[in-house]
Design a protein around this motif. Structure first.
Motif, PDB file in Angstrom:
ATOM      1  N   GLN A  52       0.872  -1.115   0.085  1.00  0.00           N
ATOM      2  CA  GLN A  52       0.005  -0.058   0.022  1.00  0.00           C
ATOM      3  C   GLN A  52       0.841   1.224  -0.034  1.00  0.00           C
ATOM      4  OE1 GLN A  52      -2.928   0.113   3.005  1.00  0.00           O
ATOM      5  NE2 GLN A  52      -4.145   1.640   1.939  1.00  0.00           N
ATOM      6  N   PRO A  53       0.950   2.019  -1.267  1.00  0.00           N
ATOM      7  CA  PRO A  53       1.637   3.122  -1.252  1.00  0.00           C
ATOM      8  C   PRO A  53       1.096   4.102  -0.482  1.00  0.00           C
ATOM      9  CG  PRO A  53       1.244   2.256  -3.353  1.00  0.00           C
ATOM     10  CD  PRO A  53       0.523   1.419  -2.607  1.00  0.00           C
ATOM     11  N   SER A  54       1.621   5.215   0.080  1.00  0.00           N
ATOM     12  CA  SER A  54       1.050   6.214   0.800  1.00  0.00           C
ATOM     13  C   SER A  54      -0.111   6.752   0.100  1.00  0.00           C
ATOM     14  CB  SER A  54       2.122   7.397   1.179  1.00  0.00           C
ATOM     15  OG  SER A  54       1.739   8.098   1.993  1.00  0.00           O
ATOM     16  N   GLY A  55      -1.259   7.139   0.604  1.00  0.00           N
ATOM     17  CA  GLY A  55      -2.385   7.722  -0.218  1.00  0.00           C
ATOM     18  C   GLY A  55      -3.080   6.789  -1.330  1.00  0.00           C
ATOM     19  N   LYS A  92      12.550  -0.099  -7.674  1.00  0.00           N
ATOM     20  CA  LYS A  92      12.256   1.088  -8.128  1.00  0.00           C
ATOM     21  C   LYS A  92      11.534   1.977  -6.966  1.00  0.00           C
ATOM     22  CE  LYS A  92      11.369  -0.962 -12.591  1.00  0.00           C
ATOM     23  NZ  LYS A  92      10.223  -1.256 -13.796  1.00  0.00           N
ATOM     24  N   ALA A  93      11.594   3.381  -7.354  1.00  0.00           N
ATOM     25  CA  ALA A  93      11.082   4.292  -6.379  1.00  0.00           C
ATOM     26  C   ALA A  93       9.641   4.100  -6.077  1.00  0.00           C
ATOM     27  CB  ALA A  93      11.146   5.545  -6.947  1.00  0.00           C
ATOM     28  N   GLU A  94       8.772   3.468  -7.391  1.00  0.00           N
ATOM     29  CA  GLU A  94       7.496   3.022  -7.166  1.00  0.00           C
ATOM     30  C   GLU A  94       7.278   1.904  -6.551  1.00  0.00           C
ATOM     31  OE1 GLU A  94       9.280   3.785  -9.953  1.00  0.00           O
ATOM     32  OE2 GLU A  94       8.786   2.619 -11.758  1.00  0.00           O
ATOM     33  N   ASP A  95       8.232   1.302  -5.957  1.00  0.00           N
ATOM     34  CA  ASP A  95       7.976   0.004  -5.169  1.00  0.00           C
ATOM     35  C   ASP A  95       7.712   0.636  -3.636  1.00  0.00           C
ATOM     36  OD1 ASP A  95      10.320  -1.751  -7.270  1.00  0.00           O
ATOM     37  OD2 ASP A  95       8.249  -2.097  -7.092  1.00  0.00           O
ATOM     38  N   THR A  96       7.979   1.639  -3.524  1.00  0.00           N
ATOM     39  CA  THR A  96       8.019   2.119  -2.037  1.00  0.00           C
ATOM     40  C   THR A  96       6.560   2.218  -1.635  1.00  0.00           C
ATOM     41  OG1 THR A  96       9.653   4.061  -2.297  1.00  0.00           O
ATOM     42  CG2 THR A  96       8.143   4.279  -0.913  1.00  0.00           C
ATOM     43  N   ALA A  97       6.378   1.495  -0.567  1.00  0.00           N
ATOM     44  CA  ALA A  97       5.144   1.239  -0.004  1.00  0.00           C
ATOM     45  C   ALA A  97       5.197   0.525   1.592  1.00  0.00           C
ATOM     46  CB  ALA A  97       3.966   0.239  -0.952  1.00  0.00           C
ATOM     47  N   VAL A  98       4.056   0.172   2.066  1.00  0.00           N
ATOM     48  CA  VAL A  98       4.037  -0.545   3.333  1.00  0.00           C
ATOM     49  C   VAL A  98       3.620  -1.766   2.708  1.00  0.00           C
ATOM     50  CG1 VAL A  98       2.754  -1.174   5.461  1.00  0.00           C
ATOM     51  CG2 VAL A  98       3.475   1.257   4.988  1.00  0.00           C
ATOM     52  N   TYR A  99       4.329  -3.142   2.906  1.00  0.00           N
ATOM     53  CA  TYR A  99       4.234  -4.444   2.650  1.00  0.00           C
ATOM     54  C   TYR A  99       3.415  -5.155   3.625  1.00  0.00           C
ATOM     55  CZ  TYR A  99       6.797  -3.331  -1.807  1.00  0.00           C
ATOM     56  OH  TYR A  99       7.082  -2.981  -3.195  1.00  0.00           O
ATOM     57  N   TYR A 100       2.566  -5.753   3.231  1.00  0.00           N
ATOM     58  CA  TYR A 100       1.846  -6.640   3.923  1.00  0.00           C
ATOM     59  C   TYR A 100       1.626  -8.193   3.450  1.00  0.00           C
ATOM     60  CZ  TYR A 100      -0.381  -2.197   5.653  1.00  0.00           C
ATOM     61  OH  TYR A 100      -0.328  -1.083   6.187  1.00  0.00           O
ATOM     62  N   CYS A 101       1.727  -9.017   4.477  1.00  0.00           N
ATOM     63  CA  CYS A 101       1.725 -10.472   4.248  1.00  0.00           C
ATOM     64  C   CYS A 101       0.371 -10.863   4.483  1.00  0.00           C
ATOM     65  CB  CYS A 101       2.939 -11.569   4.572  1.00  0.00           C
ATOM     66  SG  CYS A 101       2.909 -11.637   6.603  1.00  0.00           S
ATOM     67  N   THR A 154      11.093   1.575   1.463  1.00  0.00           N
ATOM     68  CA  THR A 154      11.590   2.724   0.734  1.00  0.00           C
ATOM     69  C   THR A 154      12.650   2.686  -0.341  1.00  0.00           C
ATOM     70  OG1 THR A 154      10.717   3.849   2.751  1.00  0.00           O
ATOM     71  CG2 THR A 154      11.963   5.305   1.378  1.00  0.00           C
ATOM     72  N   VAL A 155      12.197   2.949  -1.269  1.00  0.00           N
ATOM     73  CA  VAL A 155      13.325   2.997  -2.343  1.00  0.00           C
ATOM     74  C   VAL A 155      13.441   4.227  -2.791  1.00  0.00           C
ATOM     75  CG1 VAL A 155      14.052   2.194  -4.592  1.00  0.00           C
ATOM     76  CG2 VAL A 155      12.345   0.657  -3.228  1.00  0.00           C
ATOM     77  N   SER A 156      14.997   4.857  -2.691  1.00  0.00           N
ATOM     78  CA  SER A 156      15.273   6.067  -2.978  1.00  0.00           C
ATOM     79  C   SER A 156      16.038   6.088  -4.410  1.00  0.00           C
ATOM     80  CB  SER A 156      16.348   6.508  -1.974  1.00  0.00           C
ATOM     81  OG  SER A 156      17.345   5.715  -1.795  1.00  0.00           O
ATOM     82  N   SER A 157      15.589   7.330  -4.977  1.00  0.00           N
ATOM     83  CA  SER A 157      16.044   7.199  -6.330  1.00  0.00           C
ATOM     84  C   SER A 157      17.135   8.379  -6.584  1.00  0.00           C
ATOM     85  CB  SER A 157      15.129   7.807  -7.326  1.00  0.00           C
ATOM     86  OG  SER A 157      14.404   9.130  -6.793  1.00  0.00           O
TER      87      SER A 157
END
Length: 123
Positions: free
Chosen positions: A38-41, A84-93, A120-123
Motif C-alpha cells: 500500500q503506497p502512501s495515499g 524502483k522508486a514506485e515500489d515504495t510502500a508498506v508491504y503486508y503478508c 522505501t526505495v530512494s532514487s
C-alpha cells in the motif's frame, strides 16, 4: 493464526531486499499466502501469491520479485530485486486457510494479515 512480517528498510533504486513473514499454526503448508502493498495515499494492491496451484505476480513486479515459502519454517518470503522508486510502500503478508482461491489477487480472499513493513526505495 498470526503473521509477523519483517525485512523492510531503505534501499537505493536498483537494490534488493528480502521480506519474511512467519506464521503461527501447524497447518501452514495448506495455506495460500500472498504479499500486498500500500503506497502512501493509495489503495492496497496485490504483489504476489503462492498456493497449491502455483505462484502469481502482479505485472508491475514480474521478473523482479520472487515469492517463495519454507513450510518447515512456517515462513513465506518476498525477494525483491531491481527495486524502483514506485515500489515504495508498506508491504503486508496475508494468508488464508484455503489451499487455493481463483481470487488470489483480492485482499478479500485472505483472512489473516501481518502488521506491515515499510519499504522505501530512494532514487
Amino acid at each position: 493464526v498470526q503473521l509477523q512480517a519483517c525485512g523492510g528498510g531503505v534501499v537505493q533504486a536498483g537494490g534488493s531486499l528480502r521480506l519474511s513473514c512467519v506464521a503461527s499454526g501447524r497447518t501452514f503448508r495448506n495455506y495460500s499466502m500472498a504479499w500486498f502493498r500500500q503506497p502512501s495515499g493509495k489503495e492496497r494492491e496485490f504483489v504476489a501469491a503462492v498456493n497449491w496451484s502455483g505462484k502469481y505476480y502482479a505485472d508491475s513486479v514480474k521478473g523482479r520479485f520472487t515469492i517463495s515459502r519454507d513450510n518447515a519454517a512456517n515462513t513465506v518470503y518476498l525477494q525483491m530485486n531491481s527495486l524502483k522508486a514506485e515500489d515504495t510502500a508498506v508491504y503486508y503478508c496475508a494468508g488464508d486457510g484455503r489451499p487455493y482461491s481463483s481470487s488470489y489477487s483480492s485482499p478479500r480472499s485472505y483472512a489473516y494479515w501481518g502488521q506491515g513493513t515499510q519499504v522505501t526505495v530512494s532514487s
